[in-house]
Design an enzyme around this catalytic site. Structure first.
Site, PDB file in Angstrom:
ATOM      1  N   TRP A 154       0.797  -1.223   0.000  1.00  0.00           N
ATOM      2  CA  TRP A 154       0.000   0.000   0.000  1.00  0.00           C
ATOM      3  C   TRP A 154       0.830   1.274   0.000  1.00  0.00           C
ATOM      4  O   TRP A 154       0.286   2.369  -0.130  1.00  0.00           O
ATOM      5  CB  TRP A 154      -0.961   0.028   1.189  1.00  0.00           C
ATOM      6  CG  TRP A 154      -0.430  -0.385   2.535  1.00  0.00           C
ATOM      7  CD1 TRP A 154      -0.724  -1.550   3.182  1.00  0.00           C
ATOM      8  CD2 TRP A 154       0.434   0.352   3.415  1.00  0.00           C
ATOM      9  NE1 TRP A 154      -0.085  -1.590   4.408  1.00  0.00           N
ATOM     10  CE2 TRP A 154       0.628  -0.431   4.576  1.00  0.00           C
ATOM     11  CE3 TRP A 154       1.062   1.589   3.342  1.00  0.00           C
ATOM     12  CZ2 TRP A 154       1.419  -0.014   5.649  1.00  0.00           C
ATOM     13  CZ3 TRP A 154       1.855   2.019   4.404  1.00  0.00           C
ATOM     14  CH2 TRP A 154       2.029   1.214   5.531  1.00  0.00           C
ATOM     15  N   LYS A 178      -2.554  -8.871  -7.209  1.00  0.00           N
ATOM     16  CA  LYS A 178      -3.460  -8.472  -6.122  1.00  0.00           C
ATOM     17  C   LYS A 178      -2.911  -7.235  -5.422  1.00  0.00           C
ATOM     18  O   LYS A 178      -1.836  -7.279  -4.827  1.00  0.00           O
ATOM     19  CB  LYS A 178      -3.621  -9.581  -5.078  1.00  0.00           C
ATOM     20  CG  LYS A 178      -4.752  -9.267  -4.070  1.00  0.00           C
ATOM     21  CD  LYS A 178      -4.693 -10.107  -2.816  1.00  0.00           C
ATOM     22  CE  LYS A 178      -3.772  -9.499  -1.779  1.00  0.00           C
ATOM     23  NZ  LYS A 178      -4.304  -8.217  -1.218  1.00  0.00           N
ATOM     24  N   GLU A 251      10.592  -8.728  -1.890  1.00  0.00           N
ATOM     25  CA  GLU A 251      11.161  -7.432  -1.515  1.00  0.00           C
ATOM     26  C   GLU A 251      10.463  -7.023  -0.233  1.00  0.00           C
ATOM     27  O   GLU A 251       9.291  -6.655  -0.243  1.00  0.00           O
ATOM     28  CB  GLU A 251      10.947  -6.405  -2.628  1.00  0.00           C
ATOM     29  CG  GLU A 251      11.901  -5.214  -2.547  1.00  0.00           C
ATOM     30  CD  GLU A 251      11.448  -4.135  -1.579  1.00  0.00           C
ATOM     31  OE1 GLU A 251      11.995  -4.103  -0.454  1.00  0.00           O
ATOM     32  OE2 GLU A 251      10.573  -3.345  -1.922  1.00  0.00           O
ATOM     33  N   CYS A 285      10.608   1.200   2.402  1.00  0.00           N
ATOM     34  CA  CYS A 285      11.584   0.245   2.940  1.00  0.00           C
ATOM     35  C   CYS A 285      13.013   0.780   2.888  1.00  0.00           C
ATOM     36  O   CYS A 285      13.888   0.287   3.594  1.00  0.00           O
ATOM     37  CB  CYS A 285      11.506  -1.076   2.184  1.00  0.00           C
ATOM     38  SG  CYS A 285       9.917  -1.905   2.337  1.00  0.00           S
ATOM     39  N   GLU A 381      11.420  -2.228  12.361  1.00  0.00           N
ATOM     40  CA  GLU A 381      11.027  -1.326  11.283  1.00  0.00           C
ATOM     41  C   GLU A 381       9.790  -0.537  11.699  1.00  0.00           C
ATOM     42  O   GLU A 381       8.702  -1.093  11.833  1.00  0.00           O
ATOM     43  CB  GLU A 381      10.741  -2.103   9.994  1.00  0.00           C
ATOM     44  CG  GLU A 381      10.457  -1.183   8.811  1.00  0.00           C
ATOM     45  CD  GLU A 381      10.243  -1.938   7.510  1.00  0.00           C
ATOM     46  OE1 GLU A 381      10.571  -1.383   6.451  1.00  0.00           O
ATOM     47  OE2 GLU A 381       9.748  -3.076   7.561  1.00  0.00           O
TER      48      GLU A 381
END
Length: 477
Positions: A154, A178, A251, A285, A381
């Protein structure tokens, strides 16, 4: 009178359709917290239909020449450009991204990336044919894999779709994609654009939740599963794909260190790290989240970064001075806030550390100082507009601190010493090392990480090769 939410639909075998059982899920505007659309909550019947369409379309698409696939991708890029206003409007409604910043920073790379893979389709390379055994000639064929199940995140819904479908289609594969359940709108629009160019079944979009994605990965039809997402999601995909030995392309997360040495251009480092840390609300990321600063310039750096961060604005998508929009959803907002709420006593929030407003999912640009290597906020994270700062004493300690996380996606080094920069680029265990910059990407260079950041490469010729298989052919003379 309140208008009815817009209805999004799956795109399967060249046609839009609802979920077979009629189930839907709300799609929420993260700037308001209100639903603006519904999307199919697809189940097994929908996944079966999409996979069947992609499988049926594969032989003909596989057998097209690279020139045909190149032309299709060039037409797709042109369609994106013609429909740029519509695409940007939907993407920003999808995500809450600032409209003009998205136009400047995301649209041009997407167009370039599609056009790069259009060219790369005609440039696949392999060893030359030769006689490696007496009386025999050998050569290598590089072929498409088949149907690819692709799951996008997203944070960059359209760009990550481009990173998935462009190399897959260029190599001759067919796709079932998707989008995230929170940001499906732009993928549905993209499906309509591609549907005017590609044969039915070559590109399909199935909306749904985590269970829908699981059905796609577990399905027996795809030869490859590709996902951009969390480590948890990647681990589940790898485990599921292992059951029938699907190829997997992952990823995943990141925790990028930015190592600032005493000889660095401090104003340039502050500006670069601030922008790379807060762009897209830190939901990246590769974001510059973890700053390691030499002790001799640490205090000056913190002062400058804190001031620079406090000047960053978050807000409405139409505000031209807004640098980033909201976090994606209320669960993620709570997760980011919890990292700050759980800070140990030795850490200090230099600026930010709070929600902005009472509508939508906005969070203030935040700088946390006094962090230690084993702190949760250093190791985990955050994926939000939060930058941490630590001290280091020498190059060896900087390397140790930088590598001492479970991720290995991106990093940066800030120094005027060329030899030091080269030593650091060798020592850092990350798939990308930027020097005196952080976050620029180009289509010609690979993007992908090590350790729990996953495996496989996006972008570049390496990304295209990931969507191919190698066959040895030997013939008697």
């Amino acid at each position: 009178m309140t208008s009815e939410p817009r209805r999004l639909r799956n795109y399967i075998d060249g046609a839009f359709r609802d979920a077979a059982d009629g189930r839907t899920t709300d799609v929420v505007d993260p700037t308001t917290g209100l639903a603006y659309a519904t999307a199919p909550l697809s189940g097994a019947a929908d996944v079966d239909a999409a996979m069947a369409a992609a499988a049926a379309a594969f032989p003909a698409w596989r057998d097209t020449t690279p020139a045909v696939r190149q032309l299709a991708l060039l037409r797709i890029a042109d369609a994106f450009e013609r429909h740029a206003d519509e695409l940007l409007a939907v993407e920003c409604e999808n995500t809450g991204k600032p409209l003009e910043l998205t136009r400047q920073e995301e649209l041009p790379p997407m167009l370039d990336q599609i056009r790069f893979f259009a060219g790369a389709a005609r440039m696949l390379e392999g060893k030359s044919a030769g006689e490696y055994m007496e009386g025999m000639t050998s050569f290598v064929r590089r072929e498409p894999i088949g149907v690819c199940a692709q799951v996008t995140p997203w944070n960059y819904p359209v760009m990550m779709a481009v990173w998935k479908f462009a190399p897959a289609l260029a190599a001759g594969n067919t796709v079932v994609l998707k989008p995230s359940d929170t940001t499906p709108a732009s993928a549905v629009l993209v499906a309509g654009l591609l549907g005017e160019i590609l044969p039915p079944g070559v590109f399909n979009v199935v909306c749904g939740d985590r269970d829908t994605g699981r059905l796609m990965v577990e399905h027996t039809t795809p030869a490859m599963a590709s996902i951009t997402g969390s480590v948890r999601a990647g681990t589940e995909v790898a485990a599921s794909a292992a059951k029938d030995l699907k190829r997997v392309h992952l990823e995943l997360g990141g925790k990028a260190p930015c190592v600032v040495f005493e000889d660095a251009d401090i104003p340039a480092a502050v500006e670069g790290i601030r922008d790379a840390g807060f762009f897209n609300a830190g939901q990246d990321c590769t974001a510059a989240t973890r700053v390691l600063v030499h002790e001799s310039v640490h205090d000056d750096f913190v002062t400058a970064l804190t001031k620079a961060a406090a000047e960053v604005r978050t807000g409405d998508v139409t505000d031209p001075d807004c640098f980033y929009g909201p976090l994606n959803n209320p669960v993620h907002l709570a997760k980011v806030a919890a990292f700050i709420d759980r800070l140990p006593a030795h850490a200090t929030v230099a600026t930010g550390g709070h929600r902005v407003g009472d509508q939508g999912y906005f969070y203030a640009p935040t700088v946390v100082t006094g962090c230690r290597q084993d702190d949760e906020i250093i190791q985990g994270e955050v994926f939000g507009p939060v930058i941490t700062v630590q001290k280091f004493t020498d190059e060896a300690q900087a390397v140790t601190y930088a590598n001492d996380v479970e991720y290995g996606l991106a990093s940066s080094v800030w120094t005027k010493d060329h030899a030091r920069a080269m030593r650091m680029s060798r020592a850092l265990e990350f798939g990308c090392v930027w020097i005196n910059t952080h976050i620029p990407l180009v289509a010609e260079m690979p993007h992908g990480g090590f350790k729990k950041s996953g495996y496989g490469k996006d972008l570049s010729a390496y990304g295209l090769e990931d969507y191919t298989r190698i066959k040895h052919v030997m013939t008697a003379l």
